[in-house]
Design a protein around this motif. Structure first.
Motif, mmCIF file in Angstrom:
data_model
loop_
_atom_site.group_PDB
_atom_site.id
_atom_site.type_symbol
_atom_site.label_atom_id
_atom_site.label_comp_id
_atom_site.label_asym_id
_atom_site.label_seq_id
_atom_site.Cartn_x
_atom_site.Cartn_y
_atom_site.Cartn_z
ATOM 1 N N VAL A 1 -6.102 -3.453 0.591
ATOM 2 C CA VAL A 1 -6.276 -1.982 0.634
ATOM 3 C C VAL A 1 -6.350 -1.473 2.336
ATOM 4 O O VAL A 1 -5.702 -0.451 2.647
ATOM 5 N N LYS A 2 -6.804 -2.360 3.139
ATOM 6 C CA LYS A 2 -6.891 -2.153 4.579
ATOM 7 C C LYS A 2 -5.573 -2.120 5.255
ATOM 8 O O LYS A 2 -5.028 -1.430 6.071
ATOM 9 N N ALA A 3 -4.542 -3.242 4.446
ATOM 10 C CA ALA A 3 -3.317 -3.277 5.090
ATOM 11 C C ALA A 3 -2.387 -1.939 4.441
ATOM 12 O O ALA A 3 -1.586 -1.685 5.594
ATOM 13 N N TYR A 4 -2.587 -1.681 3.481
ATOM 14 C CA TYR A 4 -1.780 -0.381 3.090
ATOM 15 C C TYR A 4 -2.043 0.701 3.963
ATOM 16 O O TYR A 4 -1.358 1.403 4.519
ATOM 17 N N GLU A 5 -3.580 0.921 4.133
ATOM 18 C CA GLU A 5 -4.051 2.005 5.180
ATOM 19 C C GLU A 5 -3.137 1.860 6.708
ATOM 20 O O GLU A 5 -2.975 2.776 7.157
ATOM 21 N N TYR A 6 -3.285 0.798 7.103
ATOM 22 C CA TYR A 6 -2.841 0.270 8.244
ATOM 23 C C TYR A 6 -1.350 0.797 8.516
ATOM 24 O O TYR A 6 -0.852 1.591 9.360
ATOM 25 N N LEU A 7 -0.466 0.374 7.356
ATOM 26 C CA LEU A 7 0.945 0.642 7.541
ATOM 27 C C LEU A 7 0.974 2.262 7.532
ATOM 28 O O LEU A 7 2.097 2.870 8.047
ATOM 29 N N ALA A 8 0.052 2.881 6.612
ATOM 30 C CA ALA A 8 0.442 4.406 6.371
ATOM 31 C C ALA A 8 -0.240 4.974 7.761
ATOM 32 O O ALA A 8 0.603 6.070 8.317
ATOM 33 N N GLU A 9 -1.232 4.681 8.086
ATOM 34 C CA GLU A 9 -1.893 5.688 9.286
ATOM 35 C C GLU A 9 -1.513 5.128 10.589
ATOM 36 O O GLU A 9 -1.275 5.962 11.600
ATOM 37 N N THR A 10 -1.460 4.096 10.674
ATOM 38 C CA THR A 10 -1.263 3.395 12.374
ATOM 39 C C THR A 10 0.208 3.313 12.450
ATOM 40 O O THR A 10 0.799 3.821 13.473
ATOM 41 N N GLU A 11 0.935 2.669 11.460
ATOM 42 C CA GLU A 11 2.347 2.284 11.759
ATOM 43 C C GLU A 11 3.198 3.563 11.053
ATOM 44 O O GLU A 11 4.404 3.612 11.727
ATOM 45 N N GLU A 12 2.630 4.391 10.373
ATOM 46 C CA GLU A 12 3.270 5.685 9.884
ATOM 47 C C GLU A 12 4.798 5.219 9.296
ATOM 48 O O GLU A 12 5.947 5.671 9.686
ATOM 49 N N VAL A 13 4.785 4.098 8.510
ATOM 50 C CA VAL A 13 6.025 3.709 7.812
ATOM 51 C C VAL A 13 6.729 4.462 6.868
ATOM 52 O O VAL A 13 6.056 5.469 6.393
ATOM 53 N N ASP A 14 7.888 4.476 6.862
ATOM 54 C CA ASP A 14 8.693 5.211 5.858
ATOM 55 C C ASP A 14 8.846 4.655 4.576
ATOM 56 O O ASP A 14 8.973 5.445 3.608
ATOM 57 N N PHE A 15 8.666 3.478 4.532
ATOM 58 C CA PHE A 15 8.917 2.765 2.979
ATOM 59 C C PHE A 15 8.077 1.475 3.053
ATOM 60 O O PHE A 15 8.108 0.763 4.104
ATOM 61 N N ILE A 16 7.369 1.031 2.044
ATOM 62 C CA ILE A 16 6.678 -0.014 2.107
ATOM 63 C C ILE A 16 7.530 -1.184 0.994
ATOM 64 O O ILE A 16 7.919 -0.556 -0.151
ATOM 65 N N ILE A 17 7.447 -2.344 1.164
ATOM 66 C CA ILE A 17 8.025 -3.454 0.508
ATOM 67 C C ILE A 17 6.738 -4.301 0.109
ATOM 68 O O ILE A 17 6.310 -4.890 1.134
ATOM 69 N N SER A 18 6.408 -4.472 -0.779
ATOM 70 C CA SER A 18 5.364 -5.431 -1.321
ATOM 71 C C SER A 18 5.541 -6.775 -1.862
ATOM 72 O O SER A 18 6.270 -6.772 -2.862
ATOM 73 N N GLY A 19 4.927 -7.830 -1.365
ATOM 74 C CA GLY A 19 4.908 -9.149 -2.036
ATOM 75 C C GLY A 19 3.491 -9.482 -2.425
ATOM 76 O O GLY A 19 3.120 -10.587 -2.639
ATOM 77 N N SER A 20 2.655 -8.432 -2.801
ATOM 78 C CA SER A 20 1.323 -8.699 -3.132
ATOM 79 C C SER A 20 1.297 -9.173 -4.626
ATOM 80 O O SER A 20 2.082 -8.700 -5.520
ATOM 81 N N ILE A 21 0.032 -9.827 -4.760
ATOM 82 C CA ILE A 21 -0.164 -10.457 -6.299
ATOM 83 C C ILE A 21 -0.687 -9.143 -6.934
ATOM 84 O O ILE A 21 -1.199 -8.096 -6.284
ATOM 85 N N ASP A 22 -0.826 -9.225 -8.254
ATOM 86 C CA ASP A 22 -1.254 -7.908 -9.069
ATOM 87 C C ASP A 22 -2.555 -7.344 -8.810
ATOM 88 O O ASP A 22 -2.498 -6.273 -8.387
ATOM 89 N N ASP A 23 -3.574 -8.073 -8.442
ATOM 90 C CA ASP A 23 -4.879 -7.468 -8.206
ATOM 91 C C ASP A 23 -4.812 -6.885 -6.851
ATOM 92 O O ASP A 23 -5.594 -5.672 -6.664
ATOM 93 N N VAL A 24 -3.921 -7.321 -6.024
ATOM 94 C CA VAL A 24 -4.089 -6.645 -4.586
ATOM 95 C C VAL A 24 -3.186 -5.354 -4.856
ATOM 96 O O VAL A 24 -3.795 -4.305 -4.097
ATOM 97 N N SER A 25 -2.125 -5.595 -5.473
ATOM 98 C CA SER A 25 -1.429 -4.251 -5.676
ATOM 99 C C SER A 25 -2.422 -3.288 -6.562
ATOM 100 O O SER A 25 -2.120 -1.721 -6.004
ATOM 101 N N LEU A 26 -2.993 -3.583 -7.411
ATOM 102 C CA LEU A 26 -3.959 -2.612 -8.045
ATOM 103 C C LEU A 26 -5.127 -2.044 -7.109
ATOM 104 O O LEU A 26 -5.336 -1.218 -7.280
ATOM 105 N N GLY A 27 -5.294 -2.800 -6.111
ATOM 106 C CA GLY A 27 -6.276 -2.230 -5.077
ATOM 107 C C GLY A 27 -5.684 -1.480 -4.291
ATOM 108 O O GLY A 27 -6.360 -0.173 -4.043
ATOM 109 N N TRP A 28 -4.493 -1.603 -3.757
ATOM 110 C CA TRP A 28 -3.721 -0.460 -2.692
ATOM 111 C C TRP A 28 -3.083 0.698 -3.413
ATOM 112 O O TRP A 28 -2.780 1.724 -2.824
ATOM 113 N N LEU A 29 -2.969 0.602 -4.908
ATOM 114 C CA LEU A 29 -2.165 1.584 -5.538
ATOM 115 C C LEU A 29 -2.701 3.118 -5.415
ATOM 116 O O LEU A 29 -2.068 3.977 -5.102
#
Lengths: 440, 283
Positions: free
Chosen positions: A91-119
């Motif tokens: 969750v913290k990683a997704y927030e970092y990419l969105a807020e600090t890095e302001e990325v345009d697109f995210i590609i995920s190699g997360s396992i299921d539980d982690v994806s469910l966390g940042w969804l």
């Protein structure tokens, strides 16, 4: 003179000032043109083979895209955020990419539980996101239920329902018909992935494959001593064990081999998906079979996929020696995401990008036959076997001869001599399914 | 039922071996050595490196692991415990940090992925319907040999009796001419060696991973708290209680509850009999 000079000076100053503004504007314009870039964020574990496969697949795709002029002339850059395969860190990683890095697109190699966390964060930020490893059908259900909110989300691996469905075919064709097994005991880890696969397999094995589920044993992912669990499985009287293990899977498989458990074991073992499996188990991994998304180890590759693997192996000399299936998904998926963005005029309008992403379709052939296809199911398209829709999920084919797309998975098996091959379905098989030598 | 007995006996032997070194430090050094798991982890990795990666004979791998464990124990005593003597909290924090540093160092050297240690003695035998590896049998036999040797050492040698004396009353021992500092140092060395030896068997039974140090520490803490300070026999008996408890819970109740009853047992003993089931009362 003085007034004139003063006037001249004023005029010159105004001209100089004006030139400065123009020069400044031009410079900033040029600078902004030169600096314009598309920022891609990677989210996943930076220390696992799973995470690194996605990261490296994305890196290679970005290098190739930049060499060809970038995305609409803009350079593509990659930043990464480590999840350490932990939900909170994810969750913290997704927030970092969105807020600090302001990325345009995210590609995920997360396992299921982690994806469910940042969804929920993805739903909030509405950043176009491609999942390359997570296969949880519940996420596709969310796309079905709320297509607007979930518009930016795509999963380019067949969802676990499709994986399980094809496994049931393997159960009927091989485990039941060829091996003559009538009953199974399920040995599953206590994770969202384990629960999903267990539920799907349990529901379908009996009615479709005619294999009775005798017992379901759930264990904590921290389990390191499987001896009592194997004893419990043996006591169930089942013909074989179906394992569901995505975390530390080499432990269960190596203990199965070391203990020479006198029952066959198949199922899902994520550690067996990589070439390092043999080394990680110290060679104590023979006989283990697992269903695997495609392409897997032991899977014959088409020329395009082989080219990607060659590039990968010349670029990286650390593990994983060969990208897991999600590395291929990241490579092709990132190219598709950029192509969709070019057509949609960028990533800003997530809904518009999603519409273009739905149209992406890459077909790879081997010996003139469709071998792999990277495409997505249409929103209203009903898959024939399961009778349901899979919007924003990777396209798959559940019936031979697999002329619409590749099967949702294959079953691979590690042999006792360290070899590995595909054992099911027959169209993709390179070897036969066998039981370990100690199983009578 | 027989499977539970067989597996319980084997697991308990392994637990006793693991907990013995922790008990020594807790009883004699009066230190909650949270870095004890580091000995176990380093022992396992050292054996893996020597015997599996470098291809040396298993005996060399085992002796190398035990030697490095003893060395780390001695260094820890000299560099951390002795300078912080008297400040139990500082020692506990320092040992915990040391365990984490060891974990990070092993990640750097060997990577984050779990590794499987090949059995010291390969092969399997079926006992009462349970699959038993020669490796765990060897671990159990080895653990009994080590425990008996330790018992004989503590009871029958001058140094052993001095260790007992220091564990009971350090000042009184010093007045009697015993050098508590020397005895403590020897104890830390033995503890490190025992931990590393336990680590080789524990890792070959389970797995090698940079996080593997935590579980044995929890098991050791549980055994020592329930068994009580200063009792080799108590440690042995409680290792068997916990080993059987775990195996029974997995077989009869649910695998997820494996460690839960052990925790309940710790809390119960702390409330009902703080000195442990076999420990002496502290004054």
């Amino acid at each position: 003179m003085i007034p004139f000079n003063r006037g001249t000076n004023n005029w010159e100053k105004k001209m100089t000032f004006g030139r400065s503004i123009i020069t400044g504007l031009a410079a900033s314009l040029l600078a902004s043109t030169a600096m314009a870039e598309v920022k891609v964020g990677f989210i996943g574990s930076l220390s696992s083979d799973t995470g690194l496969s996605t990261l490296r697949g994305a890196e290679i795709a970005i290098e190739e895209l930049n060499a060809a002029g970038g995305m609409n002339g803009e350079k593509i850059v990659l930043v990464s955020a480590d999840t350490a395969e932990d939900v909170t860190e994810g969750v913290k990683a997704y927030e970092y990419l969105a807020e600090t890095e302001e990325v345009d697109f995210i590609i995920s190699g997360s396992i299921d539980d982690v994806s469910l966390g940042w969804l929920p964060r993805m739903q909030e930020y509405q950043i176009p996101t491609l999942d390359t490893w997570t296969s949880y059908i519940g996420i596709i259900d969310m796309v079905v239920e709320d297509p607007e909110l979930m518009a930016p989300y795509f999963m380019n691996i067949a969802s676990d329902e499709a994986l399980a469905t094809l496994y049931i075919n393997f159960g009927a064709d091989v485990l039941k018909a060829k091996m003559g097994w009538d009953s199974v005991v399920i040995l599953a880890e206590d994770t969202a992935f384990g629960e999903a696969i267990t539920g799907l397999v349990t529901e379908a094995l009996g009615p479709v494959a005619g294999i009775e589920v005798k017992d379901i044993i759930t264990y904590d992912v921290g389990t390191v001593d499987f001896a009592p669990l194997f004893s419990k499985a043996q006591a169930s009287g089942a013909d074989f064990i179906y394992q569901v293990s995505s975390v530390n899977s080499q432990v269960i498989s190596s203990q199965y081999v070391k203990l020479q458990v006198p029952m066959a074991m198949t199922g899902v073992n994520v550690s067996a998906l990589g070439l390092e499996y043999w080394e990680d188990t110290g060679g104590a991994g023979g006989g283990i079979s697992t269903l695997s998304p495609i392409p897997s180890v032991g899977f014959e590759l088409d020329p395009e996929s082989q080219k990607f693997v060659d590039t990968y192996q010349s670029k990286y000399d650390s593990r994983p020696k060969m990208p897991h299936f999600n590395g291929f998904n990241a490579y092709w998926g990132l190219k598709q995401a950029m192509a969709a963005a070019e057509a949609a005029g960028g990533f800003e309008d997530a809904a518009k990008w999603a519409k273009e992403m739905e149209k992406q379709d890459i077909t790879l052939k081997k010996d003139g036959k469709l071998w792999l296809r990277y495409a997505f199911w249409g929103a209203d398209e009903v898959e024939e076997v399961t009778g349901r829709t899979y919007p924003h999920n990777a396209r798959f084919d559940l019936t031979a001869p697999y002329d619409d797309a590749q099967p949702s998975m294959v079953v691979i098996q590690w042999k006792e001599d360290g070899g590995v091959g595909v054992v099911y379905p027959p169209e993709y098989a390179t070897t036969d399914f066998t039981v370990p030598s100690w199983v009578k | 039922m027989m499977q539970i007995i067989v597996q319980g006996l084997l697991l308990s032997g392994l637990y006793a071996l693991i907990a013995m070194g922790f008990m020594l430090i807790f009883s004699i050094g009066r230190t909650l050595n949270l870095a004890y798991g580091a000995y176990i982890m380093v022992g396992g990795y050292m054996y893996f490196w020597l015997s599996q990666q470098l291809g040396m004979p298993q005996v060399i791998g085992f002796l190398g692991a035990v030697s490095v464990g003893a060395l780390i124990g001695l260094l820890k005593h000299r560099l951390i415990v002795k300078p912080l003597k008297g400040d139990a909290v500082a020692v506990e924090i320092a040992t915990l940090i040391l365990a984490l540093i060891t974990q990070f160092a092993l990640v750097l050297i060997f990577g984050d992925a779990s590794k499987i240690l090949l059995p010291l003695i390969p092969g399997v035998v079926t006992v009462a319907g349970a699959q038993v590896t020669y490796n765990i049998l060897a671990a159990t036999v080895m653990s009994w040999i080590i425990i008996l040797a330790l018992y004989a050492f503590v009871r029958g040698t001058h140094t052993g009796r001095a260790m007992q004396a220091v564990s009971m009353d350090e000042k009184g021992a010093a007045i009697s001419g015993i050098d508590p500092d020397r005895i403590n140092m020897i104890t830390w060395g033995i503890s490190g060696a025992l931990g590393a030896a336990g680590g080789v068997f524990f890792a070959s039974y389970t797995q090698l991973s940079p996080q593997m140090w935590l579980a044995p520490v929890i098991i050791s803490v549980a055994i020592v708290i329930v068994g009580g300070i200063g009792s080799i026999i108590g440690t042995l008996i409680v290792a068997h209680i916990i080993g059987f408890l775990e195996i029974t819970v997995v077989a009869v109740l649910a695998p997820e509850l494996r460690g839960v009853l052990t925790m309940v047992l710790i809390i119960g003993v702390l409330i009902m009999r703080p000195q442990g089931l076999f420990g002496r009362e502290e004054h």
